[in-house]
Enzyme design. Sequence first.
Site, PDB file in Angstrom:
ATOM      1  N   ASP A 108      10.765  -7.436   8.083  1.00 59.51           N
ATOM      2  CA  ASP A 108      10.399  -6.517   7.000  1.00 59.51           C
ATOM      3  C   ASP A 108      10.204  -5.092   7.538  1.00 59.51           C
ATOM      4  O   ASP A 108      10.023  -4.172   6.746  1.00 59.51           O
ATOM      5  CB  ASP A 108       9.134  -6.989   6.277  1.00 59.51           C
TER       6      ASP A 108
ATOM      7  N   ARG B 220       0.822  -1.210   0.000  1.00 57.46           N
ATOM      8  CA  ARG B 220       0.000   0.000   0.000  1.00 57.46           C
ATOM      9  C   ARG B 220       0.855   1.258   0.000  1.00 57.46           C
ATOM     10  O   ARG B 220       0.385   2.325   0.400  1.00 57.46           O
ATOM     11  CB  ARG B 220      -0.894   0.014   1.219  1.00 57.46           C
TER      12      ARG B 220
ATOM     13  N   LYS C 162       2.594   6.417   1.356  1.00 55.44           N
ATOM     14  CA  LYS C 162       1.928   5.263   1.981  1.00 55.44           C
ATOM     15  C   LYS C 162       0.414   5.477   1.969  1.00 55.44           C
ATOM     16  O   LYS C 162      -0.058   6.547   2.376  1.00 55.44           O
ATOM     17  CB  LYS C 162       2.428   5.163   3.430  1.00 55.44           C
TER      18      LYS C 162
HETATM   19  P1  AMP Z   1       2.952  -3.714   8.250  1.00 49.40           P
HETATM   20  O1  AMP Z   1       2.324  -4.509   9.334  1.00 49.40           O
HETATM   21  O2  AMP Z   1       2.335  -2.333   8.073  1.00 49.40           O
HETATM   22  O3  AMP Z   1       4.435  -3.665   8.333  1.00 49.40           O
HETATM   23  O4  AMP Z   1       2.580  -4.460   6.886  1.00 49.40           O
HETATM   24  C1  AMP Z   1       2.991  -5.775   6.571  1.00 49.40           C
HETATM   25  C2  AMP Z   1       2.733  -6.025   5.111  1.00 49.40           C
HETATM   26  O5  AMP Z   1       1.343  -5.921   4.811  1.00 49.40           O
HETATM   27  C3  AMP Z   1       3.452  -5.071   4.178  1.00 49.40           C
HETATM   28  O6  AMP Z   1       3.896  -5.808   3.068  1.00 49.40           O
HETATM   29  C4  AMP Z   1       2.371  -4.084   3.814  1.00 49.40           C
HETATM   30  O7  AMP Z   1       2.591  -3.471   2.565  1.00 49.40           O
HETATM   31  C5  AMP Z   1       1.130  -4.946   3.809  1.00 49.40           C
HETATM   32  N1  AMP Z   1      -0.080  -4.173   4.141  1.00 49.40           N
HETATM   33  C6  AMP Z   1      -0.402  -3.646   5.331  1.00 49.40           C
HETATM   34  N2  AMP Z   1      -1.594  -3.028   5.272  1.00 49.40           N
HETATM   35  C7  AMP Z   1      -2.036  -3.154   4.003  1.00 49.40           C
HETATM   36  C8  AMP Z   1      -3.209  -2.738   3.299  1.00 49.40           C
HETATM   37  N3  AMP Z   1      -4.166  -2.042   3.888  1.00 49.40           N
HETATM   38  N4  AMP Z   1      -3.306  -3.064   1.992  1.00 49.40           N
HETATM   39  C9  AMP Z   1      -2.345  -3.769   1.384  1.00 49.40           C
HETATM   40  N5  AMP Z   1      -1.240  -4.208   1.977  1.00 49.40           N
HETATM   41  C10 AMP Z   1      -1.080  -3.909   3.268  1.00 49.40           C
HETATM   42 MG    MG Z   2       5.867  -2.985   7.378  1.00 47.84          MG
END
Ligand code: AMP
Ligand code: MG
Length: 488
Positions: A250, A91, A111
Amino acid sequence: MSVWNRVDVTTRFSELPRAFYTVVKPQPLTDPDWVMWNEDLALQFGLPPEPSEELLNVFSGQTIPDVFAPLAMKYAGHQFGIYNPDLGDGRGLLYGELRTLSGQYYDVHVKGSGLTPYSRMGDGRAVLRSSIREYLCSEAMAGLGIATTRALALVSSQTPVRRERMETGAMLTRVAKTHIRFGHFEHLFYTNQLAELTLLADKVIDWYYPECRHTDSPYAQMFARIVERTACMIAEWQATGFAHGVMNTDNMSIVGETFDYGPFAFMDDYDPGLICNHSDYQGRYQFDRQPSIGLWNLTALAHALSPLIEHADLERILSTYEPTMQRRYSVIMREKLGLKQSRAEDSQLFDDLFQLMAANHVDYARFLRQLSNLDVDGRQPVVDLVMDREHAQQWLSRYLTRCAAEDGGEAEQAMQQRCTLMRLKNPKYRLRNYLAQIAIEKAEQGDYSDVATLAYLLAHPFDEHPEYHHYAALPPQWGKDLAISCSS
Ligand code: AMP
Ligand code: MG
């Protein structure tokens, strides 16, 4: 003339092979509205200090200036200890790299910009609530002098986004030394793309660790620098009482910047067992486990770098993590307590303070700030912060004896000097969860004034700002146990 012709932009990541990313166009937000434009940061890049319609269109995804080449990065990572090969920018998009007036390039990443091939089950969007939290927290960390990504712009919109309830869609523009994560290397290693793994390591050295290039073992030196920076970053977190909440690989930057703000917390009452992420059922990322998780994550990175670096070198470099972190932590804690010298009895003095605070639910930051005001306020306000006054008095007496031991003759003057320095290390203003919550609730009603006030105070957290004294208040009961989950 467009502002973009007056700044220096590269798109060097987009010159890497396609294994590293997918070209994606942002999906614009409808009826965007400025929440925040970071004037100080904008000036560092030669961008205008005033938010404009032109900038709003860019940072809400309506228009893409020619200088940028938006792309979604591919990476993988260990989430809560389990390898997930399917990650990537789900995203967010890397627009390009913007040069500061002092000559350093920073990634510009938007973002909440819509779906990408890595969105999995997600909608590609970010909500206003979590975008405000990231904006304020990254700026708070910068204000504290802790390595972090920064926030340049925050835009809200009429685009509705569904989470547990319907929320306001937003876009946050983040700048960072890099968006390359430990998980980038893990992806290339686990998919056996060894040429690309080598290429990535070379780029990381050229872009971020050029001092390693002309050494006997550039890759090992690079890894040693990553270990060092990660250790120092986590030492800062522990000393300031910051819990990240989602230390997946990540979310670990290869330049040791605090990265990807989700369910983080700055602790209120001192509590080493703080679990700030409501979705962290096992307490994997509990506050006092962060140092060992740092090592776990670096070990995962070491594994991914094993085709490039001898096993024995990886082991040797990993073994520097703990002493580096301990050393840095001791330096910071000694600064916070105003002790110039290092003495054998200090670790006991620190441990006893932590125990006193934990047993009495003492507010960590408030205590240290009040201790920094010993010269003007005296002992009583410090003691008053602790239920068990007798033990507080005892600890304080030991502390003052310890101070006197290094002060020599001019005791009063030395104490004043000490306190002046301590007030530069122990902030008065802190991004407490309840403050963020109040600002978010107002912003969701269209009033962004509290976000702006907090951003200002957190950028200068060591100053008194007497007119804003109420922003330094301890959390009310409702604000003590706010549940923050991964959902954002
Ligand atoms: P995060 O927990 O924010 O580090 O996200 C973990 C993974 O999920 C990353 O690859 C993000 O890009 C993906 N991600 C988190 N929220 C969303 C969303 N609303 N739509 C698409 N991908 C998401
Ligand atoms: Mg992340």
